[in-house]
Design an enzyme around this catalytic site. Structure first.
Site, mmCIF file in Angstrom:
data_model
loop_
_atom_site.group_PDB
_atom_site.id
_atom_site.type_symbol
_atom_site.label_atom_id
_atom_site.label_comp_id
_atom_site.label_asym_id
_atom_site.label_seq_id
_atom_site.Cartn_x
_atom_site.Cartn_y
_atom_site.Cartn_z
ATOM 1 N N GLY A 239 0.758 -1.237 0.000
ATOM 2 C CA GLY A 239 0.000 0.000 0.000
ATOM 3 C C GLY A 239 0.788 1.287 0.000
ATOM 4 N N GLU A 274 4.135 -6.742 1.843
ATOM 5 C CA GLU A 274 3.621 -7.117 0.525
ATOM 6 C C GLU A 274 3.652 -5.909 -0.418
ATOM 7 O OE1 GLU A 274 -0.329 -8.464 1.446
ATOM 8 O OE2 GLU A 274 0.363 -10.316 2.386
ATOM 9 N N GLY A 276 3.916 -3.730 -3.678
ATOM 10 C CA GLY A 276 3.719 -3.929 -5.107
ATOM 11 C C GLY A 276 4.120 -2.674 -5.865
ATOM 12 N N ARG A 277 3.245 -1.685 -5.798
ATOM 13 C CA ARG A 277 3.432 -0.437 -6.529
ATOM 14 C C ARG A 277 4.782 0.223 -6.228
ATOM 15 N NH1 ARG A 277 -1.002 2.584 -8.092
ATOM 16 N NH2 ARG A 277 -2.241 1.442 -6.570
ATOM 17 N N TYR A 317 -9.381 4.476 -12.349
ATOM 18 C CA TYR A 317 -9.244 5.236 -11.103
ATOM 19 C C TYR A 317 -9.116 6.744 -11.339
ATOM 20 C CZ TYR A 317 -7.110 0.657 -9.870
ATOM 21 O OH TYR A 317 -6.811 -0.664 -9.713
ATOM 22 N N CYS A 345 -13.189 2.431 -28.520
ATOM 23 C CA CYS A 345 -14.520 3.014 -28.651
ATOM 24 C C CYS A 345 -15.208 3.113 -27.294
ATOM 25 C CB CYS A 345 -15.338 2.194 -29.639
ATOM 26 S SG CYS A 345 -14.544 2.195 -31.247
ATOM 27 N N GLU A 346 -14.636 3.913 -26.424
ATOM 28 C CA GLU A 346 -15.171 4.196 -25.086
ATOM 29 C C GLU A 346 -14.770 5.624 -24.743
ATOM 30 O OE1 GLU A 346 -16.840 2.099 -23.032
ATOM 31 O OE2 GLU A 346 -16.471 0.198 -24.068
ATOM 32 N N TYR A 374 0.290 -2.191 -12.091
ATOM 33 C CA TYR A 374 -1.126 -2.154 -12.483
ATOM 34 C C TYR A 374 -1.269 -1.593 -13.908
ATOM 35 C CZ TYR A 374 -1.198 -3.002 -7.528
ATOM 36 O OH TYR A 374 -0.926 -3.536 -6.294
HETATM 37 C C1 LIG Z 1 -2.728 -5.260 -4.001
HETATM 38 C C2 LIG Z 1 -2.231 -5.857 -2.741
HETATM 39 C C3 LIG Z 1 -0.937 -5.571 -2.276
HETATM 40 C C4 LIG Z 1 -0.015 -4.597 -2.966
HETATM 41 O O1 LIG Z 1 -0.452 -3.296 -2.848
HETATM 42 P P1 LIG Z 1 0.475 -2.077 -3.357
HETATM 43 O O2 LIG Z 1 -0.336 -0.887 -3.096
HETATM 44 O O3 LIG Z 1 0.745 -2.309 -4.789
HETATM 45 O O4 LIG Z 1 1.721 -2.125 -2.521
HETATM 46 C C5 LIG Z 1 -0.508 -6.204 -1.133
HETATM 47 N N1 LIG Z 1 -1.302 -7.079 -0.453
HETATM 48 C C6 LIG Z 1 -2.548 -7.373 -0.876
HETATM 49 C C7 LIG Z 1 -3.359 -8.321 -0.100
HETATM 50 C C8 LIG Z 1 -3.055 -6.766 -2.015
HETATM 51 O O5 LIG Z 1 -4.300 -7.051 -2.420
#
Ligand SMILES: *Cc1c(COP(=O)(O)O)cnc(C)c1O
Length: 421
Positions: A239, A274, A276-277, A317, A345-346, A374
């Site tokens: 997150g 966890e 990601g981004r 978003y 076409c949107e 993403y």
């Molecule tokens: C999407 C997600 C993440 C990663 O979130 P980021 O904002 O990309 O860091 C981590 N854990 C879970 C359970 C998620 O669904």
């Protein structure tokens, strides 16, 4: 920080001119930077040095095998949300003991896959899921290591569609029911309680809601331990936000790590992250070519060859992405204001509204920045467009890590039934 910058008048990814990749691969295409992925993984790892910590990269942000293999080489584990992501992570060389399995809708075959692979942890999101996992694990004669994902009822995230920790969100077990579910878990065959999990949203720009959620989790860990549960891990989810435009100042990983160290001090738990981004987001761009300028009474459209099927974040978003011409604009070059739209076409197929850019012409090429997370994972073949190819740069070289499919390949899974032949 990322490794995309102008050199000698051309926007480069590390040592490679993006215009060269656009020539060779064609547009639209994604380009990722190895050095940026490595840097982000290392900055996080360094921030958590001294804490017992597993960095389980969130595969759903960018699931490319080459990206996963790059992060595996940095020692990252993986957070997966499907059997497919689990198999991708394994195929890229991420060991099962560094994989956690999240998601509200795990099926029995997916549970079986995680159990036979002996993954590190299942993040369980409901009573019904816990009971099914117990049945599946018991049948296989295994014990599933389980953290229950709790919903701390804390609002966070850059957009309502990516807030996941509020009462009313589908994610996690309601706060008031968590302890009862742990009590049930302790009685179930095939379940070994190991931790508590929380993930409150994405693109979070300040630490206050995260701290609030983690403090609640620490209180829960203490109550669970007092009730006799062995809680050895807290999974704090992902997150952490990233800068999408100048002026965005998300919390640095060092402050994030210090906050977690402070909140979990003395608890003696493994911390699972966890991210990601924060790892992949600024490590990728989407290259696109301007096709047409189109004048409307109140605006000028610039129609480009990338569409919402290639990069859905703006449509999904309302997300902002910076755009940089691949050829560096001369100082004082004329500017124009564009609505940048794709060919789909949107009406939501729009990357920017009233965006000031150097004046552009048909054939000019742009990098849509911060598209590494993403981006390609959310792409589709809508409008029968081939899936967008992906390229990984490493220093002065690059490799096509997913090529553009041929039209024949796009049709390969389809059949016209006999009665129509
Ligand atoms: C999407 C997600 C993440 C990663 O979130 P980021 O904002 O990309 O860091 C981590 N854990 C879970 C359970 C998620 O669904």
């Amino acid at each position: 920080m990322h490794h995309f910058a102008y050199k000698d008048g051309d926007l480069h990814c590390e040592g490679v001119a993006l215009s060269h990749i656009a020539d060779e691969v064609g547009t639209p295409c994604y380009v990722y930077s190895t050095a940026t992925l490595q840097r982000h993984a290392r900055v996080l790892a360094e921030a958590f040095e001294g804490q017992d910590c597993l960095i389980a990269y969130s595969v759903k942000a960018n699931a490319s095998l080459a990206v996963l293999a790059t992060l595996a080489a940095e020692g990252c584990g993986a957070d997966v949300v499907s059997g497919g992501e689990l198999q991708r992570a394994r195929a890229a060389g991420i060991p099962a003991e560094k994989i956690v399995f999240s998601g509200v809708g795990k099926t029995a075959p997916e549970m079986e896959l995680g159990l036979t692979q002996a993954i590190h942890q299942f993040n369980v999101e409901s009573a019904a899921e816990l009971r099914l996992l117990s049945t599946v694990a018991d049948r296989l004669g295994r014990a599933a290591p389980v953290a229950i994902r709790v919903n701390p009822d804390v609002a966070a995230g850059g957009h309502p569609n990516i807030s996941t920790g509020k009462k009313g969100d589908k994610f996690g077990v309601p706060w008031a029911e968590a302890e009862a579910l742990y009590a049930e878990a302790a009685t179930l065959p095939g379940i070994r309680v190991v931790g508590v999990d929380v993930h409150i949203g994405s693109q979070i720009g300040d630490l206050v809601p995260m701290r609030a959620a983690f403090e609640k989790v620490v209180g829960l860990v203490q109550r669970l331990r007092a009730a006799g549960h062995e809680i050895a891990r807290i999974d704090v989810g992902g997150g952490l936000g990233i800068p999408y435009k100048p002026g965005d100042v998300p919390p640095p990983p060092s402050a994030y790590a210090a906050m977690i160290a402070e909140v979990s001090a003395g608890l003696g738990v493994q911390v699972i992250l966890e991210p990601g981004r924060v790892i992949a987001g600024n490590a990728g761009v989407l290259l696109t070519t301007a096709l047409y300028e189109k004048e409307a009474p109140d605006r000028t459209f610039l129609i480009v060859d990338a569409g919402m099927n290639d990069l859905m974040r703006p449509a999904l978003y309302g997300a902002h992405h910076e755009m940089l011409p691949l050829t560096e604009p001369a100082r004082g070059a004329p500017e124009a204001t564009y609505d940048i739209v794709g060919p789909i076409c949107e009406s939501t197929d729009k990357f920017a509204t009233a965006r000031a850019l150097p004046a552009l012409h048909s054939g000019d090429r742009l990098a849509i920045m911060s598209a590494g997370a993403y981006g390609a994972v959310l792409s589709s073949q809508y409008n029968a467009r081939p899936l967008v190819p992906e390229v990984l740069v490493n220093g002065d070289s690059y490799s096509i890590i997913r090529r553009r499919p041929s039209f024949e390949e796009m049709l390969a899974l389809e059949e016209i039934p006999d009665w129509l032949n």
